[in-house]
Write an enzyme that holds these catalytic residues in place. Structure first.
Site, PDB file in Angstrom:
ATOM      1  N   PHE A 124       0.837  -0.968  -0.169  1.00  0.00           N
ATOM      2  CA  PHE A 124       0.117  -0.038  -0.188  1.00  0.00           C
ATOM      3  C   PHE A 124       0.803   1.223  -0.007  1.00  0.00           C
ATOM      4  O   PHE A 124       1.863   1.245   0.640  1.00  0.00           O
ATOM      5  CB  PHE A 124      -0.901  -0.023   1.287  1.00  0.00           C
ATOM      6  N   ASP A 189       0.397  -5.040   8.511  1.00  0.00           N
ATOM      7  CA  ASP A 189      -0.683  -3.960   8.519  1.00  0.00           C
ATOM      8  C   ASP A 189      -2.114  -4.678   8.187  1.00  0.00           C
ATOM      9  O   ASP A 189      -2.317  -5.548   7.210  1.00  0.00           O
ATOM     10  CB  ASP A 189      -0.475  -3.223   7.164  1.00  0.00           C
ATOM     11  N   TYR A 214     -12.296   2.251  10.108  1.00  0.00           N
ATOM     12  CA  TYR A 214     -13.157   2.830   9.403  1.00  0.00           C
ATOM     13  C   TYR A 214     -13.605   1.657   8.110  1.00  0.00           C
ATOM     14  O   TYR A 214     -14.330   2.322   7.349  1.00  0.00           O
ATOM     15  CB  TYR A 214     -12.707   4.193   8.822  1.00  0.00           C
ATOM     16  N   LYS A 215     -12.753   0.716   7.940  1.00  0.00           N
ATOM     17  CA  LYS A 215     -13.309  -0.010   6.820  1.00  0.00           C
ATOM     18  C   LYS A 215     -14.368  -1.050   7.217  1.00  0.00           C
ATOM     19  O   LYS A 215     -15.459  -0.802   7.773  1.00  0.00           O
ATOM     20  CB  LYS A 215     -12.117  -0.948   6.169  1.00  0.00           C
ATOM     21  N   ARG A 360     -12.523  -3.401  -7.138  1.00  0.00           N
ATOM     22  CA  ARG A 360     -12.675  -3.938  -6.093  1.00  0.00           C
ATOM     23  C   ARG A 360     -14.268  -3.970  -5.610  1.00  0.00           C
ATOM     24  O   ARG A 360     -14.896  -2.944  -5.601  1.00  0.00           O
ATOM     25  CB  ARG A 360     -11.915  -3.432  -4.954  1.00  0.00           C
TER      26      ARG A 360
HETATM   27  C1  LIG Z   1      -3.790  -1.166   3.613  1.00  0.00           C
HETATM   28  C2  LIG Z   1      -3.762   0.121   4.045  1.00  0.00           C
HETATM   29  N1  LIG Z   1      -2.748   0.635   4.975  1.00  0.00           N
HETATM   30  C3  LIG Z   1      -2.451   1.866   5.145  1.00  0.00           C
HETATM   31  C4  LIG Z   1      -3.629   2.702   4.789  1.00  0.00           C
HETATM   32  C5  LIG Z   1      -3.509   4.061   5.444  1.00  0.00           C
HETATM   33  O1  LIG Z   1      -4.275   4.436   6.414  1.00  0.00           O
HETATM   34  P1  LIG Z   1      -4.255   5.658   7.238  1.00  0.00           P
HETATM   35  O2  LIG Z   1      -5.113   6.675   6.077  1.00  0.00           O
HETATM   36  O3  LIG Z   1      -5.451   5.554   8.526  1.00  0.00           O
HETATM   37  O4  LIG Z   1      -2.973   6.313   7.493  1.00  0.00           O
HETATM   38  C6  LIG Z   1      -4.707   2.212   4.039  1.00  0.00           C
HETATM   39  C7  LIG Z   1      -5.742   3.109   3.924  1.00  0.00           C
HETATM   40  O5  LIG Z   1      -6.793   2.753   3.408  1.00  0.00           O
HETATM   41  C8  LIG Z   1      -4.637   0.776   3.831  1.00  0.00           C
HETATM   42  O6  LIG Z   1      -5.666   0.578   3.038  1.00  0.00           O
END
Ligand SMILES: Cc1ncc(COP(=O)(O)O)c(C=O)c1O
Length: 387
Positions: A124, A189, A214-215, A360
């Site tokens: 990511f 993560d 939040y997901k 997705r």
């Molecule tokens: C896999 C993954 N890692 C990290 C993040 C980043 O999250 P944040 O905006 O809370 O820093 C996201 C955001 O969608 C994500 O999907």
């Protein structure tokens, strides 16, 4: 041959179907397949935000902090059983990116003498950026994580449990064990795993993890993320941002900095109370439904989705093995970028696009119906055929 009647029958037999009534759904005809980006709104969150602002804040004013101060650890303790963690090991605070930055520093400090942080090229983006920035600050090298990588001099590895594009789930226990044998700490993560699939951090020997609420946990836009650190590392844990919420005697302003002896060591400053109660309500709903039941429904939804993709001739890289996938079905299509807005405009289906060519389709156990999966994939098949 699967038909819509099969989806209707699956919905009728779904033991979690009643949880949809616990969410605000203004337009039941909307096919929402994007709870893997932003989960729906729990009804209790609306009421809770109202009472928090109207009674606790307006009524109690500064006295509200008597209850609010402990929210990051209280909500963390509520989340812990959903990921196989113990009380005192999880705190809910800041964003995944900030928490990851803290943990990369903390993990590197536990592996002094090793000069490498590893992350995959297709990880990511925020995780890659955070790794690069932390490595720069610490004078470490970044190495590309891939099959066959040498781990002998690697201090820290950052890896998603569920791939945000393909939906593939990594081997949590196997990879953690291999990294630990080589002397590296993996920071997992869990953004695309938490609240979707069963995760047992202790059974897998995981030392550190981060993730968002939040997901699949339906915590609301901007709800804070979480950090997990195995209790055996707490006393040695050094993180780079020493804020007063990590200080044991927070209001003893003259005492020298002495951090908490549990995961509260990772806290920084004043928590976002309004967002934290959103996370608390979302987590409570998943806990109420039970993580095993939630994970079973996720598997059933994604399995149904994959079978429909096969039937429709849509190409999906999401693993067929249920143990190796998360809570979304990915469809690869050369016109994916254009198909996603067309799905919304022409078929009332909300999905999302991830470059270069992935649509997705998120399957949220508490709110997604089998008929949503059917209608979404049916619409995608029809639009793809005309693209
Ligand atoms: C896999 C993954 N890692 C990290 C993040 C980043 O999250 P944040 O905006 O809370 O820093 C996201 C955001 O969608 C994500 O999907």
């Amino acid at each position: 041959m699967l038909t819509r009647a099969d989806a209707v029958a699956l919905d009728a037999a779904d033991p979690l179907a009643r949880y949809r009534a616990d969410f605000v759904i203004p337009d039941p005809s909307l096919v929402y397949l994007d709870g893997n980006s932003l989960g729906r709104t729990p009804r209790r969150t609306l009421a809770r935000l109202g009472s928090l602002a109207g009674e606790e804040w307006a009524g109690r004013l500064i006295g509200g902090w008597d209850d609010w101060l402990s929210l990051p650890s209280r909500v963390g303790d509520a989340l812990a059983p959903l990921i196989g963690a113990h009380t005192g090991e999880v705190v809910v605070h800041d964003s995944t990116s900030v928490n990851l930055f803290q943990l990369v520093h903390a993990a590197a400090a536990l592996r002094t003498g090793r000069r490498v942080v590893a992350v995959a090229d297709d990880e990511f983006p925020s995780d890659r950026y955070v790794v690069a920035g932390a490595a720069q600050a610490l004078g470490l090298d970044v190495r590309r994580l891939r099959d066959g990588i040498r781990l002998g001099d690697v201090a820290v590895i950052v890896r998603s449990l569920v791939d945000y594009r393909t939906g593939e789930a990594a081997d949590l226990a196997g990879f953690t064990a291999a990294a630990r044998d080589a002397g590296a700490i993996v920071i997992w993560d869990l953004c695309h795993a938490v609240g979707a699939i069963e995760v047992d951090l202790h059974a897998a020997g995981v030392q550190m993890a981060v993730g968002c609420t939040y997901k699949f946990l339906n915590g609301g836009p901007g709800a804070p993320a979480f950090s997990f650190v195995d209790h055996s590392l707490h006393a040695k844990l050094q993180q780079p941002i020493h804020g007063w919420f990590s200080h044991r005697d927070q209001f003893e302003t003259d005492s020298p900095y002495a951090p908490h002896l549990d995961a509260r060591r990772l806290l920084i400053g004043t928590p976002p109370v309004l967002s934290l109660v959103g996370a608390e309500e979302g987590i409570a709903l998943t806990a109420h439904a039970g993580m095993a039941a939630v994970a079973a429904k996720t598997t059933a939804l994604t399995q149904f989705g994959l079978a429909l993709c096969d039937q429709a001739g849509l190409m999906s890289p999401t693993p067929r093995d249920a143990a190796r996938r998360g809570g979304h079905v990915a469809v690869v299509h050369r016109d994916a970028r254009a198909l996603v807005p067309r799905l919304a405009a022409e078929a009332h289906v909300v999905a999302d696009f991830r470059p270069p060519d992935i649509v997705r389709l998120g399957c949220s156990a508490l709110t997604t119906r089998f008929t949503d999966v059917y209608d979404g994939i049916d619409a995608l098949m029809n639009l793809a055929a005309s693209a």
